[in-house]
Scaffold this motif. Structure first.
Motif, PDB file in Angstrom:
ATOM      1  N   VAL A 327     -16.936 -11.014 -15.747  1.00  0.00           N
ATOM      2  CA  VAL A 327     -16.164 -12.222 -15.451  1.00  0.00           C
ATOM      3  C   VAL A 327     -16.850 -13.372 -16.178  1.00  0.00           C
ATOM      4  N   ASN A 328     -16.104 -14.069 -17.042  1.00  0.00           N
ATOM      5  CA  ASN A 328     -16.757 -15.074 -17.880  1.00  0.00           C
ATOM      6  C   ASN A 328     -16.865 -16.424 -17.182  1.00  0.00           C
ATOM      7  N   SER A 329     -17.480 -17.366 -17.859  1.00  0.00           N
ATOM      8  CA  SER A 329     -17.745 -18.674 -17.248  1.00  0.00           C
ATOM      9  C   SER A 329     -16.470 -19.423 -16.894  1.00  0.00           C
ATOM     10  N   GLY A 330     -15.367 -19.088 -17.563  1.00  0.00           N
ATOM     11  CA  GLY A 330     -14.097 -19.722 -17.263  1.00  0.00           C
ATOM     12  C   GLY A 330     -13.344 -19.047 -16.131  1.00  0.00           C
ATOM     13  N   GLY A 331     -13.928 -17.971 -15.594  1.00  0.00           N
ATOM     14  CA  GLY A 331     -13.315 -17.288 -14.464  1.00  0.00           C
ATOM     15  C   GLY A 331     -12.340 -16.195 -14.827  1.00  0.00           C
ATOM     16  N   SER A 332     -12.243 -15.827 -16.093  1.00  0.00           N
ATOM     17  CA  SER A 332     -11.321 -14.762 -16.490  1.00  0.00           C
ATOM     18  C   SER A 332     -12.076 -13.453 -16.681  1.00  0.00           C
ATOM     19  N   GLY A 335      -8.814  -6.582 -17.439  1.00  0.00           N
ATOM     20  CA  GLY A 335      -8.307  -5.513 -16.611  1.00  0.00           C
ATOM     21  C   GLY A 335      -7.988  -4.282 -17.433  1.00  0.00           C
ATOM     22  N   PHE A 336      -6.839  -3.691 -17.183  1.00  0.00           N
ATOM     23  CA  PHE A 336      -6.408  -2.519 -17.948  1.00  0.00           C
ATOM     24  C   PHE A 336      -5.515  -2.999 -19.097  1.00  0.00           C
ATOM     25  N   GLY A 337      -6.129  -3.482 -20.161  1.00  0.00           N
ATOM     26  CA  GLY A 337      -5.349  -3.958 -21.304  1.00  0.00           C
ATOM     27  C   GLY A 337      -4.798  -5.359 -21.153  1.00  0.00           C
ATOM     28  N   TRP A 338      -5.293  -6.106 -20.185  1.00  0.00           N
ATOM     29  CA  TRP A 338      -4.891  -7.502 -19.966  1.00  0.00           C
ATOM     30  C   TRP A 338      -6.127  -8.362 -19.722  1.00  0.00           C
ATOM     31  N   TYR A 339      -6.135  -9.573 -20.263  1.00  0.00           N
ATOM     32  CA  TYR A 339      -7.046 -10.601 -19.783  1.00  0.00           C
ATOM     33  C   TYR A 339      -6.412 -11.208 -18.539  1.00  0.00           C
ATOM     34  N   VAL A 340      -7.236 -11.548 -17.556  1.00  0.00           N
ATOM     35  CA  VAL A 340      -6.732 -11.962 -16.253  1.00  0.00           C
ATOM     36  C   VAL A 340      -7.522 -13.163 -15.741  1.00  0.00           C
ATOM     37  N   ARG A 341      -6.829 -14.079 -15.086  1.00  0.00           N
ATOM     38  CA  ARG A 341      -7.516 -15.132 -14.335  1.00  0.00           C
ATOM     39  C   ARG A 341      -6.602 -15.623 -13.217  1.00  0.00           C
ATOM     40  N   ASN A 342      -7.194 -16.219 -12.192  1.00  0.00           N
ATOM     41  CA  ASN A 342      -6.419 -16.823 -11.118  1.00  0.00           C
ATOM     42  C   ASN A 342      -5.724 -18.079 -11.624  1.00  0.00           C
ATOM     43  N   ASN A 343      -4.503 -18.316 -11.167  1.00  0.00           N
ATOM     44  CA  ASN A 343      -3.806 -19.543 -11.552  1.00  0.00           C
ATOM     45  C   ASN A 343      -3.702 -20.503 -10.374  1.00  0.00           C
ATOM     46  N   ASN A 344      -3.083 -21.647 -10.619  1.00  0.00           N
ATOM     47  CA  ASN A 344      -3.025 -22.701  -9.605  1.00  0.00           C
ATOM     48  C   ASN A 344      -1.981 -22.447  -8.528  1.00  0.00           C
ATOM     49  N   GLU A 345      -1.212 -21.388  -8.679  1.00  0.00           N
ATOM     50  CA  GLU A 345      -0.167 -21.068  -7.708  1.00  0.00           C
ATOM     51  C   GLU A 345      -0.576 -19.943  -6.762  1.00  0.00           C
ATOM     52  N   GLY A 346      -1.839 -19.534  -6.832  1.00  0.00           N
ATOM     53  CA  GLY A 346      -2.310 -18.471  -5.965  1.00  0.00           C
ATOM     54  C   GLY A 346      -2.066 -17.076  -6.503  1.00  0.00           C
ATOM     55  N   GLY A 347      -1.627 -16.989  -7.737  1.00  0.00           N
ATOM     56  CA  GLY A 347      -1.387 -15.692  -8.375  1.00  0.00           C
ATOM     57  C   GLY A 347      -2.309 -15.484  -9.551  1.00  0.00           C
ATOM     58  N   LEU A 348      -1.888 -14.650 -10.471  1.00  0.00           N
ATOM     59  CA  LEU A 348      -2.691 -14.324 -11.643  1.00  0.00           C
ATOM     60  C   LEU A 348      -1.932 -14.659 -12.924  1.00  0.00           C
ATOM     61  N   ASN A 349      -2.620 -15.245 -13.875  1.00  0.00           N
ATOM     62  CA  ASN A 349      -2.133 -15.315 -15.244  1.00  0.00           C
ATOM     63  C   ASN A 349      -2.722 -14.127 -15.994  1.00  0.00           C
ATOM     64  N   THR A 350      -1.901 -13.427 -16.771  1.00  0.00           N
ATOM     65  CA  THR A 350      -2.391 -12.294 -17.555  1.00  0.00           C
ATOM     66  C   THR A 350      -1.870 -12.421 -18.977  1.00  0.00           C
ATOM     67  N   TRP A 351      -2.666 -12.039 -19.947  1.00  0.00           N
ATOM     68  CA  TRP A 351      -2.276 -12.249 -21.337  1.00  0.00           C
ATOM     69  C   TRP A 351      -3.076 -11.332 -22.259  1.00  0.00           C
ATOM     70  N   HIS A 352      -2.627 -11.234 -23.493  1.00  0.00           N
ATOM     71  CA  HIS A 352      -3.365 -10.507 -24.530  1.00  0.00           C
ATOM     72  C   HIS A 352      -2.818 -10.943 -25.873  1.00  0.00           C
ATOM     73  N   ASN A 353      -3.667 -10.907 -26.893  1.00  0.00           N
ATOM     74  CA  ASN A 353      -3.177 -11.083 -28.256  1.00  0.00           C
ATOM     75  C   ASN A 353      -3.366  -9.788 -29.025  1.00  0.00           C
ATOM     76  N   GLY A 354      -2.776  -9.726 -30.183  1.00  0.00           N
ATOM     77  CA  GLY A 354      -2.920  -8.572 -31.058  1.00  0.00           C
ATOM     78  C   GLY A 354      -3.063  -9.054 -32.486  1.00  0.00           C
ATOM     79  N   SER A 355      -4.003  -8.468 -33.215  1.00  0.00           N
ATOM     80  CA  SER A 355      -4.255  -8.937 -34.578  1.00  0.00           C
ATOM     81  C   SER A 355      -4.740  -7.788 -35.443  1.00  0.00           C
ATOM     82  N   MET A 356      -4.060  -7.584 -36.554  1.00  0.00           N
ATOM     83  CA  MET A 356      -4.522  -6.681 -37.610  1.00  0.00           C
ATOM     84  C   MET A 356      -3.934  -7.205 -38.910  1.00  0.00           C
ATOM     85  N   PRO A 357      -4.414  -6.764 -40.054  1.00  0.00           N
ATOM     86  CA  PRO A 357      -3.886  -7.295 -41.303  1.00  0.00           C
ATOM     87  C   PRO A 357      -2.351  -7.221 -41.345  1.00  0.00           C
ATOM     88  N   GLY A 358      -1.709  -8.376 -41.458  1.00  0.00           N
ATOM     89  CA  GLY A 358      -0.259  -8.436 -41.513  1.00  0.00           C
ATOM     90  C   GLY A 358       0.418  -8.624 -40.178  1.00  0.00           C
TER      91      GLY A 358
END
Length: 414
Positions: A327-332, A335-358
């Motif tokens: 768990v990093n300093s920002g609180g995120s 998980g299983f293929g998702w970055y996760v953190r608590n949001n201001n609504e009492g739930g979770l924000n989840t996200w991911h990026n993808g990057s390869m040439p092109g």
């Protein structure tokens, strides 16, 4: 682009653009759009157009949803095929790179849900990997692969998914190498840190998860995902991608990079465009090999909103559970293929990026049931603006919506 070229582009409603416009520059072509943008969501569309123009992107997509309804579906730009230019549609396929990881994570969760896999099991035991080179390999569990705490650090050692030439030379095997070669080479090397002691992102760990899915299910990785995860949700387009332009799916966009690499598909030493033979797409499968559209990925995200035909509530909790460390300093956390953190609504924000040439892709699920996915046919390279800024850009667009529309576009695209 000439006025007549632009007019002919805009009149090509069926998506096929006359050869007259084949000289269109990416920044100009990206202003050509398809799909549906409700007026209430124009802020998303305007932000995307600016982002695309600043980065000279030729092909892009955006999908926005709220509370299980797809509300915006947009294609941007054009691409050439068979002597014509085709408009990017909301259903065109793109390589989504590491957005593939949450698909793989869900497949593992589903196998555990069905009683076919223990997430605490040793990966070495499951796959028959020797622990002679490093006994610590026995402590790498499925959980640790999923949460990137397995012991591989691509900052300290080469990333095995991008070391084809080194692996080929070391094992004295011809190119292209395969999953078995990658595993043999990596297993003969020491881990970079004690499993479970820290979080370090590992493409190799997710490649191993793909092999576990195959071993446990008795199916190919792609077949398992398509049959057990995607089909129950009515998602049929996604597929694993090929390495070469000649292997592209019929509705797949091309990929752009100014960089080249020696081909990893044979031993010729030929220098090729990096997106086409500079890396091996089949080897990336569970780590980053999927083709999908933005609407596909947003609809896929609905599987994590509540218990459904793919994942039950226990599995969803596991997907977003905090790891033993990381768990990093920002609180995120990861998980299983998702970055996760608590949001201001009492739930979770989840996200991911993808990057390869092109390829660059971003998928997020945020508060108030809002989700969005943007995909592009190039990524940040030297001299181009930051691509990761798409995250705050789309977040700002979401916060600026006054009234959310309610018309679901899913019947149009599925």
């Amino acid at each position: 682009m000439t006025t007549i070229s632009r007019r002919r582009l805009l009149q090509a409603g069926a998506g096929v653009v006359p050869a007259l416009a084949l000289g269109a520059r990416p920044a100009e072509a990206a202003t050509i759009t398809t799909g549906v943008v409700p007026s209430a969501l124009a802020g998303f569309d305007n932000a995307m157009k600016t982002y695309i123009a600043e980065r000279d992107i030729g092909c892009a997509q955006l999908a926005v949803a709220r509370k299980g309804k797809i509300l915006l579906a947009r294609g941007y730009g054009v691409y050439g095929r068979s002597g014509t230019l085709r408009k990017v549609q909301p259903t065109s396929l793109f390589r989504v790179a590491s957005l593939s990881k949450n698909v793989t994570g869900a497949a593992i969760a589903r196998l555990a849900q069905d009683g076919k896999l223990n997430l605490g099991a040793s990966v070495a035991s499951l796959l028959g990997l020797s622990t002679t080179a490093d006994p610590r390999l026995a402590k790498v569990t499925v959980w640790r692969l999923l949460q990137h705490t397995g012991g591989w650090d691509r900052g300290a050692s080469p990333d095995p998914l991008w070391a084809d030439h080194a692996i080929s030379a070391s094992l004295d095997v011809p190119l292209p190498i395969d999953h078995a070669d990658i595993m043999k080479w990596t297993t003969a090397r020491k881990l970079d840190f004690d499993p479970g002691s820290k979080h370090v992102y590992s493409n190799y760990g997710y490649m191993l998860l793909g092999r576990i899915i195959e071993k446990v299910s008795g199916m190919s990785y792609e077949s398992y995902v398509r049959q057990k995860l995607l089909a129950p949700l009515g998602i049929t387009r996604p597929m694993l991608g090929g390495s070469l332009a000649s292997e592209a799916a019929s509705i797949e966009v091309p990929y752009t990079s100014k960089y080249t690499n020696k081909t990893v598909l044979n031993d010729s030493g030929t220098v090729v465009p990096y997106p086409y033979g500079g890396f091996n797409m089949p080897n990336q499968d569970a780590n980053g090999g999927w083709l999908a559209s933005a609407v596909d990925m947003v609809k896929w995200g609905f599987a994590f909103d509540a218990a459904g035909p793919v994942l039950n509530s226990t599995s969803i909790s596991r997907v977003f559970a905090k790891p033993e460390t990381g768990v990093n300093s920002g609180g995120s956390w990861y998980g299983f293929g998702w970055y996760v953190r608590n949001n201001n609504e009492g739930g979770l924000n989840t996200w991911h990026n993808g990057s390869m040439p092109g390829t660059f892709a971003f998928l997020a699920r945020i508060q108030n049931g809002v989700s969005y996915c943007a995909i592009f046919n190039r990524r940040e390279e030297e001299g181009t603006p930051d691509f990761d800024s798409i995250d705050p850009i789309l977040g700002k667009a979401a916060s600026g919506v006054k009234t959310w529309p309610t018309t679901d576009l899913a019947p149009r695209y599925f």
